[in-house]
Design an enzyme around this catalytic site. Structure first.
Site, PDB file in Angstrom:
ATOM      1  CD  GLU A   1      -3.136  -0.795   2.184  1.00  0.00           C
ATOM      2  OE1 GLU A   1      -3.931   0.129   2.165  1.00  0.00           O
ATOM      3  OE2 GLU A   1      -3.100  -1.650   3.094  1.00  0.00           O
TER       4      GLU A   1
ATOM      5  CB  THR B   1      -0.727   4.361  -7.281  1.00  0.00           C
ATOM      6  OG1 THR B   1      -1.476   3.496  -6.438  1.00  0.00           O
ATOM      7  CG2 THR B   1      -1.540   5.584  -7.619  1.00  0.00           C
TER       8      THR B   1
ATOM      9  NE  ARG C   1      -4.139  -2.397  -1.560  1.00  0.00           N
ATOM     10  CZ  ARG C   1      -2.904  -2.853  -1.718  1.00  0.00           C
ATOM     11  NH1 ARG C   1      -2.172  -2.446  -2.727  1.00  0.00           N
ATOM     12  NH2 ARG C   1      -2.391  -3.704  -0.865  1.00  0.00           N
TER      13      ARG C   1
ATOM     14  CG  ASP D   1       4.005  -2.885  -9.290  1.00  0.00           C
ATOM     15  OD1 ASP D   1       4.480  -2.648  -8.158  1.00  0.00           O
ATOM     16  OD2 ASP D   1       2.776  -2.846  -9.536  1.00  0.00           O
TER      17      ASP D   1
ATOM     18  CD  GLN E   1      -0.662  -7.272   1.254  1.00  0.00           C
ATOM     19  OE1 GLN E   1      -0.861  -8.443   0.935  1.00  0.00           O
ATOM     20  NE2 GLN E   1      -1.633  -6.403   1.416  1.00  0.00           N
TER      21      GLN E   1
HETATM   22  N1  LIG Z   1      -4.580   9.593  -1.232  1.00  0.00           N
HETATM   23  C1  LIG Z   1      -3.571   8.906  -1.774  1.00  0.00           C
HETATM   24  N2  LIG Z   1      -3.740   7.602  -2.048  1.00  0.00           N
HETATM   25  C2  LIG Z   1      -2.704   6.950  -2.606  1.00  0.00           C
HETATM   26  C3  LIG Z   1      -1.471   7.566  -2.915  1.00  0.00           C
HETATM   27  N3  LIG Z   1      -0.652   6.630  -3.471  1.00  0.00           N
HETATM   28  C4  LIG Z   1      -1.368   5.487  -3.515  1.00  0.00           C
HETATM   29  N4  LIG Z   1      -2.602   5.676  -2.986  1.00  0.00           N
HETATM   30  C5  LIG Z   1      -3.671   4.696  -2.802  1.00  0.00           C
HETATM   31  O1  LIG Z   1      -3.194   3.708  -1.890  1.00  0.00           O
HETATM   32  C6  LIG Z   1      -3.675   2.428  -2.241  1.00  0.00           C
HETATM   33  C7  LIG Z   1      -2.510   1.461  -2.364  1.00  0.00           C
HETATM   34  O2  LIG Z   1      -1.723   1.806  -3.490  1.00  0.00           O
HETATM   35  P1  LIG Z   1      -1.010   0.703  -4.399  1.00  0.00           P
HETATM   36  O3  LIG Z   1      -0.385   1.441  -5.530  1.00  0.00           O
HETATM   37  O4  LIG Z   1      -1.932  -0.403  -4.701  1.00  0.00           O
HETATM   38  O5  LIG Z   1       0.127   0.198  -3.390  1.00  0.00           O
HETATM   39  P2  LIG Z   1       1.265  -0.891  -3.683  1.00  0.00           P
HETATM   40  O6  LIG Z   1       2.535  -0.321  -3.136  1.00  0.00           O
HETATM   41  O7  LIG Z   1       1.264  -1.276  -5.112  1.00  0.00           O
HETATM   42  O8  LIG Z   1       0.772  -2.097  -2.769  1.00  0.00           O
HETATM   43  P3  LIG Z   1       1.159  -3.676  -2.912  1.00  0.00           P
HETATM   44  O9  LIG Z   1       0.832  -4.090  -4.314  1.00  0.00           O
HETATM   45  O10 LIG Z   1       0.329  -4.367  -1.884  1.00  0.00           O
HETATM   46  O11 LIG Z   1       2.618  -3.782  -2.600  1.00  0.00           O
HETATM   47  C8  LIG Z   1      -4.474   2.613  -3.541  1.00  0.00           C
HETATM   48  O12 LIG Z   1      -5.848   2.678  -3.226  1.00  0.00           O
HETATM   49  C9  LIG Z   1      -4.008   3.943  -4.077  1.00  0.00           C
HETATM   50  O13 LIG Z   1      -5.008   4.632  -4.779  1.00  0.00           O
HETATM   51  C10 LIG Z   1      -1.312   8.952  -2.604  1.00  0.00           C
HETATM   52  O14 LIG Z   1      -0.272   9.581  -2.821  1.00  0.00           O
HETATM   53  N5  LIG Z   1      -2.402   9.556  -2.029  1.00  0.00           N
HETATM   54 MG   LIG Z   2       0.954  -3.054  -6.031  1.00  0.00          MG
END
Ligand SMILES: Nc1nc2c(ncn2[C@@H]2O[C@H](COP(=O)(O)OP(=O)(O)OP(=O)(O)O)[C@@H](O)[C@H]2O)c(=O)[nH]1
Ligand SMILES: [Mg+2]
Length: 359
Positions: A47, A52, A183, A205, A209
């Site tokens: 997360e 993103t 997400r 990417d 987790q």
């Molecule tokens: N408000 C806000 N939300 C964010 C930001 N960056 C990411 N998110 C949100 O945080 C959530 C997790 O983002 P991901 O990009 O899925 O995170 P990840 O690092 O890929 O997570 P894993 O795949 O589990 O490792 C998503 O719902 C995104 O929309 C940000 O800068 N601001």
């Molecule tokens: Mg991810």
């Protein structure tokens, strides 16, 4: 001699030789492309915003989402909303928060009966829309939402709940913002090649987790640069994985292992302190020194908090000879990422050119 040999070759031999020369040429070209390819590895806890960031790369570099992608995102968004609402219903109950309006119990039971493993189609989702709107207007549910740091709720529910009227239309198609806020945890390794100003960039990417991190080492070879993302707004939250470790501590710990790893002495590691939009909102109400007692300064001053967080990551580095490249980012904001990436790209291309010339 060569002419003599050629004239003695049968037509079949000649065509085979041609093919083999073609293959050599092709291999050389592939080798060149391989050497020129800039490999960017996205790392960070779950997360933190890695996927993103990759979505932004597609948007910024004009690789649009096709119809199949849009359908997939729609389904993810439906799922995010109903599951998020279920979490709030459960939390209100477990935290002993009274209902704002007792008549909402019926809607709560209906939404809670959704089986999270099921895929939601348009028709099924629409049945949940009105009940979810009633619940979102309930004071008890809102109180649970305000206490969300005490349980596990994704960062985007507020956005989706505020857009429920639009998303709850039968002809709904996700917008770019909806896609960026959706997400789905990454499982495995996703590679995406984008051609940026004629240079192939491969973005890798991975899932952040705990259960996903043992796969990281498979991607460590031939990396040009690592973008390490940390969610800066999570200083008062605990991990989804064990529900007790502070998320910021975990993120610092992962950063420490990466930044001091001998495999990366020649790799530029750039730290992204992400989710600045959420951090800015959070510091208005939450005192960071309740979670990090070494914090000094004004806990409600965003600049003081940013400096503290940056120092905390920086202090984990053993080799202080090189500076730590860093950016404060908001991964859901396309303009912000466009600006940050321009800067990152120039640094990376400069370093890559230097190393290509040394080869
Ligand atoms: N408000 C806000 N939300 C964010 C930001 N960056 C990411 N998110 C949100 O945080 C959530 C997790 O983002 P991901 O990009 O899925 O995170 P990840 O690092 O890929 O997570 P894993 O795949 O589990 O490792 C998503 O719902 C995104 O929309 C940000 O800068 N601001
Ligand atoms: Mg991810």
């Amino acid at each position: 001699m060569a002419t003599l040999l050629t004239c003695c070759l049968s037509e079949r031999d000649k065509s085979q030789r041609l093919t083999s020369r073609d293959i050599d040429r092709r291999l050389n070209r592939d080798r060149m492309t391989f050497r020129r390819t800039v490999r960017i590895l996205l790392l960070g806890a779950g997360e933190s915003g890695k996927s993103t960031f990759l979505k932004q790369m597609r948007i910024i570099h004009g690789v649009d989402f096709d119809n199949e992608d849009l359908q997939e995102f729609k389904s993810i968004i439906y799922n995010n909303i109903v599951k998020g609402m279920r979490v709030l219903i459960d939390a209100r109950d477990k935290l002993g928060i009274p209902w704002g309006d007792e008549t909402n119990v019926k809607d709560a039971n209906f939404v809670f009966s959704f089986d999270g493993n099921n895929k939601l189609d348009d028709h099924t989702f629409l049945q949940y829309v009105e009940p979810m709107k009633n619940l979102w207007n309930d004071n008890g549910i809102r109180t649970a939402f305000d206490r969300r740091r005490e349980f596990q709720l994704g960062d985007s529910l507020l956005y989706f709940a505020n857009n429920l009227d639009r998303i709850g239309q039968l002809n709904y198609i996700p917008t770019k913002d909806d896609i960026l806020l959706s997400r789905k945890a990454t499982k495995g390794i996703i590679e995406k090649i984008l051609h940026i100003r004629g240079v192939p960039f491969m973005f890798i990417d991975v899932g952040g987790q705990r259960s996903q991190r043992q796969k990281w080492f498979q991607c460590f070879e031939g990396i040009t640069s690592i973008l390490f993302l940390a969610s800066s707004s999570e200083f008062d939250q605990v991990l989804m994985e064990d529900r007790k470790t502070n998320r910021m501590q975990e993120s610092c710990f992962i950063f420490e292992t990466i930044i001091n790893n001998k495999s990366f002495v020649n790799v530029s590691v750039i730290l992204f302190l992400n989710k600045m939009d959420l951090l800015t909102e959070k510091v208005k109400a939450v005192n960071i020194s309740d979670y990090f007692p070494d914090f000094q300064g004004d806990p409600h001053n965003i600049e003081n908090v940013k400096t503290f967080l940056l120092r905390m990551f920086d202090s984990r580095r053993r080799d202080k000879a090189k500076p730590l490249f860093h950016h404060f980012t908001t991964a859901i904001d396309t303009k912000n990422i466009e600006r940050v990436f321009r800067d990152v790209r120039d640094t990376i291309l400069h370093d890559n050119l230097k190393s290509l010339m040394l080869q």
